[in-house]
Design a protein around this motif. Structure first.
Motif, PDB file in Angstrom:
ATOM      1  N   MET A   1       0.847  -1.174   0.000  1.00  0.00           N
ATOM      2  CA  MET A   1       0.000   0.000   0.000  1.00  0.00           C
ATOM      3  C   MET A   1       0.894   1.239   0.000  1.00  0.00           C
ATOM      4  O   MET A   1       1.828   1.338   0.777  1.00  0.00           O
ATOM      5  CB  MET A   1      -0.915  -0.018   1.234  1.00  0.00           C
ATOM      6  N   LYS A   2       0.592   2.172  -0.874  1.00  0.00           N
ATOM      7  CA  LYS A   2       1.361   3.411  -0.972  1.00  0.00           C
ATOM      8  C   LYS A   2       0.991   4.341   0.180  1.00  0.00           C
ATOM      9  O   LYS A   2      -0.131   4.320   0.670  1.00  0.00           O
ATOM     10  CB  LYS A   2       1.068   4.100  -2.296  1.00  0.00           C
ATOM     11  N   THR A   3       1.939   5.174   0.590  1.00  0.00           N
ATOM     12  CA  THR A   3       1.709   6.137   1.662  1.00  0.00           C
ATOM     13  C   THR A   3       1.816   7.545   1.103  1.00  0.00           C
ATOM     14  O   THR A   3       2.737   7.855   0.343  1.00  0.00           O
ATOM     15  CB  THR A   3       2.741   5.947   2.790  1.00  0.00           C
ATOM     16  N   ILE A   4       0.864   8.384   1.478  1.00  0.00           N
ATOM     17  CA  ILE A   4       0.872   9.790   1.084  1.00  0.00           C
ATOM     18  C   ILE A   4       0.822  10.617   2.361  1.00  0.00           C
ATOM     19  O   ILE A   4      -0.079  10.434   3.185  1.00  0.00           O
ATOM     20  CB  ILE A   4      -0.331  10.130   0.180  1.00  0.00           C
ATOM     21  N   ASN A   5       1.808  11.490   2.546  1.00  0.00           N
ATOM     22  CA  ASN A   5       1.861  12.368   3.717  1.00  0.00           C
ATOM     23  C   ASN A   5       1.548  13.789   3.280  1.00  0.00           C
ATOM     24  O   ASN A   5       2.176  14.302   2.344  1.00  0.00           O
ATOM     25  CB  ASN A   5       3.240  12.309   4.378  1.00  0.00           C
ATOM     26  N   HIS A  12      -2.171  16.726  -3.059  1.00  0.00           N
ATOM     27  CA  HIS A  12      -1.321  15.734  -3.728  1.00  0.00           C
ATOM     28  C   HIS A  12      -2.112  15.246  -4.925  1.00  0.00           C
ATOM     29  O   HIS A  12      -3.283  14.891  -4.792  1.00  0.00           O
ATOM     30  CB  HIS A  12      -1.004  14.569  -2.783  1.00  0.00           C
ATOM     31  N   PHE A  14      -2.050  12.910  -8.778  1.00  0.00           N
ATOM     32  CA  PHE A  14      -1.414  11.917  -9.635  1.00  0.00           C
ATOM     33  C   PHE A  14      -2.431  11.512 -10.693  1.00  0.00           C
ATOM     34  O   PHE A  14      -3.613  11.854 -10.597  1.00  0.00           O
ATOM     35  CB  PHE A  14      -0.928  10.696  -8.826  1.00  0.00           C
ATOM     36  N   ARG A  73      -7.482   5.371   5.195  1.00  0.00           N
ATOM     37  CA  ARG A  73      -7.175   4.319   4.220  1.00  0.00           C
ATOM     38  C   ARG A  73      -8.080   4.588   3.027  1.00  0.00           C
ATOM     39  O   ARG A  73      -9.304   4.567   3.139  1.00  0.00           O
ATOM     40  CB  ARG A  73      -7.444   2.930   4.783  1.00  0.00           C
ATOM     41  N   ARG A  75      -9.327   3.711  -0.797  1.00  0.00           N
ATOM     42  CA  ARG A  75      -9.436   2.655  -1.810  1.00  0.00           C
ATOM     43  C   ARG A  75     -10.226   3.227  -2.987  1.00  0.00           C
ATOM     44  O   ARG A  75     -11.387   3.589  -2.847  1.00  0.00           O
ATOM     45  CB  ARG A  75     -10.131   1.427  -1.243  1.00  0.00           C
ATOM     46  N   GLU A  92      -6.685   0.875  -6.617  1.00  0.00           N
ATOM     47  CA  GLU A  92      -5.536   1.626  -6.088  1.00  0.00           C
ATOM     48  C   GLU A  92      -5.817   1.890  -4.611  1.00  0.00           C
ATOM     49  O   GLU A  92      -6.906   2.354  -4.266  1.00  0.00           O
ATOM     50  CB  GLU A  92      -5.346   2.956  -6.818  1.00  0.00           C
ATOM     51  N   GLU A  93      -4.836   1.579  -3.744  1.00  0.00           N
ATOM     52  CA  GLU A  93      -5.012   1.786  -2.311  1.00  0.00           C
ATOM     53  C   GLU A  93      -3.873   2.634  -1.758  1.00  0.00           C
ATOM     54  O   GLU A  93      -2.722   2.472  -2.166  1.00  0.00           O
ATOM     55  CB  GLU A  93      -5.078   0.454  -1.577  1.00  0.00           C
ATOM     56  N   PHE A  94      -4.226   3.509  -0.822  1.00  0.00           N
ATOM     57  CA  PHE A  94      -3.261   4.421  -0.218  1.00  0.00           C
ATOM     58  C   PHE A  94      -3.546   4.561   1.265  1.00  0.00           C
ATOM     59  O   PHE A  94      -4.697   4.443   1.690  1.00  0.00           O
ATOM     60  CB  PHE A  94      -3.366   5.830  -0.823  1.00  0.00           C
TER      61      PHE A  94
END
Length: 100
Positions: A1-5, A12, A14, A73, A75, A92-94
């Protein structure tokens, strides 16, 4: 799972492949809406549709905004919204972490 801070108020973004011409949409299946806001913007224009052809892949911009400190979380699923019993075409999950 990708992390976005993110910091509160920060954005952010994409891009994801989209098959809107074939009836598929990206939708938010899970998100803590008090922590992060998610919006979509299509890059499809008449010129890109003409170049890619009907049903061809174009890009969808996903924009995540940090609203308040916490974690969410996220999804996102790509599916035909009328096909309730079908599995998504893509997922896609973050993990979004927002700080003050």
């Amino acid at each position: 799972m990708k992390t976005i801070n993110l910091k509160t108020g920060a954005l952010h973004s994409f891009k994801l492949d989209s098959l809107g011409g074939a009836g598929y949409s990206w939708v938010v299946e899970h998100n803590n809406e008090s922590v992060a806001a998610i919006t979509f913007r299509s890059s499809a224009t008449p010129d890109t549709v003409k170049k890619k052809g009907i049903g061809g892949a174009v890009k969808t911009e996903v924009i995540i905004k940090g609203l308040k400190p916490g974690t969410s979380r996220v999804r996102l699923v790509q599916k035909r919204v009328w096909e309730m019993a079908e599995d998504p075409l893509a997922v896609e999950e973050f993990l979004v972490t927002v700080t003050g």
